[in-house]
Design a protein around this motif. Structure first.
Motif, PDB file in Angstrom:
ATOM      1  N   ALA A  57       7.282   0.174  -8.008  1.00  0.00           N
ATOM      2  CA  ALA A  57       6.603  -0.156  -6.756  1.00  0.00           C
ATOM      3  C   ALA A  57       5.543   0.896  -6.476  1.00  0.00           C
ATOM      4  O   ALA A  57       5.563   1.986  -7.060  1.00  0.00           O
ATOM      5  N   PRO A  58       4.565   0.609  -5.592  1.00  0.00           N
ATOM      6  CA  PRO A  58       3.508   1.582  -5.318  1.00  0.00           C
ATOM      7  C   PRO A  58       4.017   2.977  -4.961  1.00  0.00           C
ATOM      8  O   PRO A  58       3.475   3.979  -5.433  1.00  0.00           O
ATOM      9  N   ASN A  59       5.080   3.065  -4.148  1.00  0.00           N
ATOM     10  CA  ASN A  59       5.623   4.391  -3.830  1.00  0.00           C
ATOM     11  C   ASN A  59       6.188   5.070  -5.074  1.00  0.00           C
ATOM     12  O   ASN A  59       6.106   6.290  -5.218  1.00  0.00           O
ATOM     13  N   GLY A  60       6.786   4.272  -5.977  1.00  0.00           N
ATOM     14  CA  GLY A  60       7.292   4.831  -7.232  1.00  0.00           C
ATOM     15  C   GLY A  60       6.179   5.328  -8.127  1.00  0.00           C
ATOM     16  O   GLY A  60       6.327   6.334  -8.831  1.00  0.00           O
ATOM     17  N   VAL A  61       5.042   4.630  -8.125  1.00  0.00           N
ATOM     18  CA  VAL A  61       3.879   5.088  -8.898  1.00  0.00           C
ATOM     19  C   VAL A  61       3.399   6.439  -8.366  1.00  0.00           C
ATOM     20  O   VAL A  61       3.118   7.365  -9.141  1.00  0.00           O
ATOM     21  N   LEU A  62       3.312   6.561  -7.046  1.00  0.00           N
ATOM     22  CA  LEU A  62       2.912   7.841  -6.450  1.00  0.00           C
ATOM     23  C   LEU A  62       3.854   8.960  -6.873  1.00  0.00           C
ATOM     24  O   LEU A  62       3.410  10.034  -7.291  1.00  0.00           O
ATOM     25  N   GLY A  63       5.163   8.719  -6.734  1.00  0.00           N
ATOM     26  CA  GLY A  63       6.124   9.761  -7.075  1.00  0.00           C
ATOM     27  C   GLY A  63       6.037  10.173  -8.529  1.00  0.00           C
ATOM     28  O   GLY A  63       6.103  11.367  -8.850  1.00  0.00           O
ATOM     29  N   ALA A  64       5.867   9.196  -9.429  1.00  0.00           N
ATOM     30  CA  ALA A  64       5.791   9.519 -10.855  1.00  0.00           C
ATOM     31  C   ALA A  64       4.561  10.361 -11.162  1.00  0.00           C
ATOM     32  O   ALA A  64       4.624  11.336 -11.941  1.00  0.00           O
ATOM     33  N   VAL A  65       3.425  10.029 -10.557  1.00  0.00           N
ATOM     34  CA  VAL A  65       2.195  10.771 -10.833  1.00  0.00           C
ATOM     35  C   VAL A  65       2.292  12.202 -10.301  1.00  0.00           C
ATOM     36  O   VAL A  65       1.959  13.168 -10.998  1.00  0.00           O
TER      37      VAL A  65
ATOM     38  N   VAL B 147       0.838  -1.202   0.000  1.00  0.00           N
ATOM     39  CA  VAL B 147       0.000   0.000   0.000  1.00  0.00           C
ATOM     40  C   VAL B 147       0.868   1.244   0.000  1.00  0.00           C
ATOM     41  O   VAL B 147       1.903   1.303   0.672  1.00  0.00           O
ATOM     42  N   ALA B 148       0.442   2.249  -0.749  1.00  0.00           N
ATOM     43  CA  ALA B 148       1.061   3.580  -0.700  1.00  0.00           C
ATOM     44  C   ALA B 148      -0.028   4.598  -0.967  1.00  0.00           C
ATOM     45  O   ALA B 148      -0.898   4.387  -1.823  1.00  0.00           O
ATOM     46  N   ALA B 149      -0.001   5.692  -0.242  1.00  0.00           N
ATOM     47  CA  ALA B 149      -1.031   6.722  -0.396  1.00  0.00           C
ATOM     48  C   ALA B 149      -0.438   8.087  -0.114  1.00  0.00           C
ATOM     49  O   ALA B 149       0.500   8.225   0.677  1.00  0.00           O
TER      50      ALA B 149
END
Length: 360
Positions: free
Chosen positions: A302-310, A113-115
């Motif tokens: 990874a989920p945290n990487g998806v957050l950072g990219a967005v 999970v990452a949010a």
């Protein structure tokens, strides 16, 4: 001896109260005393100093220097006081943020999970978006919502909805019961606010409820919220094309609220929940932000990487901060077999030093 032991706590409390009063008095002296001293020094110089009574060039230069020094001192003092108040306000806002949107553990029920959320208000840490993920005996249950408006005005509504969700997910056997509990809590919050403020509260909140079973089975109820995106390899597609129900608030819920079955979240697949602030963001030419395109490029992260990219792409697209609050919640299925669900955050952590979710 008993009297002495009973007196010690009272003395300690008295000392602490005296110290606090002393600190408050010191702050008052610094706040009001220094400007008074500077002002008195300037007036005394003007009225009593012989140099201030002369009209020569040197006297005028000296007088100007004195008043410039006094004015600079006043400005510096006021600036320091304002910065101190700003730091205190940010500390309070940060504490409220952590209490409202509690950092999620990195793993819940076999899901990574990452949010994160970004407020549209400059310098604010609280927005109108809400999210939560809880592991229950019924599966991992997730909520993503968006309160009408943003900033501090929406915090009461978000707190009412999240508080109800955190209780209902453990008590209700199906998503329909959870949604009805949220609807009642929201309506009660609006009534209480109207009675307290004397005004009719015209507000609504979009809500997306998800349930991810131990076998990856997905069930969903959607009240006016954008459907999440499913990332499978390099493929990015919306979880559903069905029309959502109306948001909570303007209309009553229908009687039939059976949760829609939306297939399965297979191992290594990812769900990205988001608020409409992401896809509604525009650049200087009025072009909308392409969230699916960014997710396609970041799908291997990874989920945290998806957050950072967005969020990096959002800042580049809008030239800074978007005009609306943005929240993202990323869930990746890393189960190798059906997992047993327990209380929130009791699943084995992904690392020995888990990092909490962040608020951008």
């Amino acid at each position: 001896m008993k009297c002495l032991r009973a007196a010690v706590p009272r003395v300690g409390r008295a000392v602490r109260l005296a110290v606090r009063r002393g600190h408050r008095k010191s702050r008052r002296v610094l706040t009001f005393g220094l400007p008074t001293v500077w002002g008195a020094a300037a007036i005394t110089y003007k009225l009593t100093c012989p140099l201030a009574q002369q009209n020569g060039l040197g006297a005028r230069v000296a007088s100007s220097a004195v008043f410039f020094a006094v004015g600079t001192g006043l400005i510096v003092h006021v600036r320091r006081a304002l910065l101190r108040e700003l730091r205190q306000a940010r500390q309070v806002a940060g504490a409220a943020q952590r209490a409202l949107l509690r950092p999620l553990p990195p793993r819940i029920g076999g899901l990574t999970v990452a949010a994160a959320q970004m407020s549209a208000d400059r310098g604010a840490t609280i927005g109108g978006d809400l999210y939560e993920a809880v592991a229950t005996e019924h599966g991992v249950r997730v909520v993503m919502g968006d309160v009408r408006g943003h900033g501090l005005a929406a915090i009461g509504t978000a707190a009412a909805v999240l508080g109800s969700f955190r209780e209902a997910v453990h008590d209700e056997p199906d998503l329909a019961g959870v949604l009805r509990r949220l609807d009642r809590a929201f309506a009660r919050h609006l009534r209480e606010r109207a009675e307290r403020d004397g005004t009719a509260a015209e507000e609504f909140v979009t809500v997306l409820l998800l349930e991810i079973g131990g076998d990856g089975g997905l069930r969903a109820l959607n009240c006016g919220h954008p459907w999440p995106y499913l990332l499978s390899g390099s493929r990015v597609e919306s979880l559903s094309s069905a029309d959502p129900l109306p948001p909570l608030g303007p209309f009553p819920l229908p009687r039939d609220l059976s949760g829609l079955h939306r297939g399965h979240l297979l191992p290594d697949e990812t769900l990205v929940l988001h608020t409409d602030g992401a896809e509604d963001a525009r650049d200087a030419h009025g072009r909308f932000f392409s969230l699916p395109e960014v997710l396609r490029e970041a799908s291997r992260n990874a989920p945290n990487g998806v957050l950072g990219a967005v969020f990096d792409s959002l800042r580049n697209h809008t030239g800074g901060t978007p005009t609306d609050d943005v929240a993202l919640l990323v869930l990746r299925n890393e189960r190798q077999h059906p997992s047993t669900s327990g209380a929130r955050g009791t699943a084995p952590p992904a690392t020995m030093h888990p990092q909490p979710t962040t608020h951008l």
